[in-house]
Design an enzyme around this catalytic site. Structure first.
Site: not given
Length: 305
Positions: A82, A135, A176
């Protein structure tokens, strides 16, 4: 076969994707998530359809939160990560130009049984897929407050729908394929964080994930590995039907058409090389996080180019 020069395009099918000088065989660990987009990217490499030129890759399939944690310990040679987590490992890893996941007008979504405003979301319990995910950082930027100032529960990304349906959480932060299937769960979208980011940043994509290589490798080796991975992505883009078929084994609750759509969202021109716009978006994403006290230090980003 001896090739003339460090990077030389060859004739033939797989051969035209990359040509690298002879080197000793080495085994490298390559971490990526068991998702259709990553499986699609590494199809050529996994199946031996592009030259690896003396390198062997051990594919390690784990969820992104686990890969993020392993990167903090410097365990893997090359890994998906990430962009949020990269802020914690930039001393150990350099960002590769290929393999990035960019939310170009879309991204992680906040979903619930009913539509909530930002002010309402801030007072709800939010199921999140991991505190090191991009996120989660985007959520904090959107809310304009650090994690300690709102309620959240960490849930495996593929169980967030269940958490919202059961009442364990009021809102789910989905990543996703959930971005394409949340309506099938009877949920509505409160906010698309990729849309929000683009509107706030002149249309720049939201940087979500990338591939990194450990800095213990000298720059020339980093470039060689980068070219091999880029070749695999290019091969898949050029042989899309076969690569999508390979990726289907990792497509949870998705048929071929939906899996193909999902792959297209996250494997595209940004994935081959996110370029200066992509690099600027990463700088801005982590820079704003630092300015708001969400990460510990300002990043000196290092890119393999």
């Amino acid at each position: 076969m001896q090739h003339p020069g460090p990077f030389h395009k060859l004739t033939g099918d797989a051969g035209r994707y990359i040509g690298l000088g002879r080197m000793d065989k080495r085994r490298l660990t390559l971490g990526h998530s068991p998702d259709p987009d990553d499986a699609f990217m590494f199809y050529g490499l996994a199946k031996g359809l592009v030259p690896s030129h003396g390198y062997e890759f051990e594919h390690i399939l784990q969820d992104i939160q686990t890969l993020n944690e392993r990167a903090t310990r410097g365990e893997l040679d090359v890994t998906a990560i990430s962009i949020h987590a990269y802020a914690n490992v930039s001393d150990k890893y350099a960002l590769l130009p290929s393999g990035a996941s960019m939310g170009d007008g879309y991204g992680p979504m906040l979903v619930a049984k009913q539509k909530f405003t930002k002010e309402e979301v801030a007072r709800k319990t939010i199921a999140v897929p991991g505190t090191m995910t991009s996120a989660f950082l985007a959520l904090q930027l959107w809310l304009g407050r650090p994690a300690k100032e709102f309620k959240y529960v960490v849930v495996p990304f593929d169980r967030i729908f269940e958490a919202v349906r059961s009442g364990k959480a009021d809102v789910g932060l989905i990543i996703h394929e959930g971005q394409l299937t949340y309506q099938n769960e009877g949920l509505v979208m409160c906010e698309d964080l990729g849309v929000w980011w683009g509107s706030e940043n002149g249309g720049l994509p939201l940087p979500l994930g990338g591939n990194v290589i450990h800095k213990r490798f000298e720059p020339a080796v980093r470039k060689t590995i980068s070219d091999i991975l880029s070749a695999s992505i290019q091969y898949s883009l050029d042989h899309r039907p076969e690569a999508v078929q390979h990726a289907l084994q990792y497509a949870r609750d998705m048929g071929r058409d939906l899996a193909d759509k999902f792959v297209g969202m996250y494997v595209n021109h940004w994935t081959l090389d996110y370029g200066e716009k992509g690099r600027e978006s990463i700088r801005r994403f982590l820079g704003r996080a630092f300015d708001q006290g969400l990460i510990g230090h300002r990043q000196e980003l290092e890119f393999v180019v």
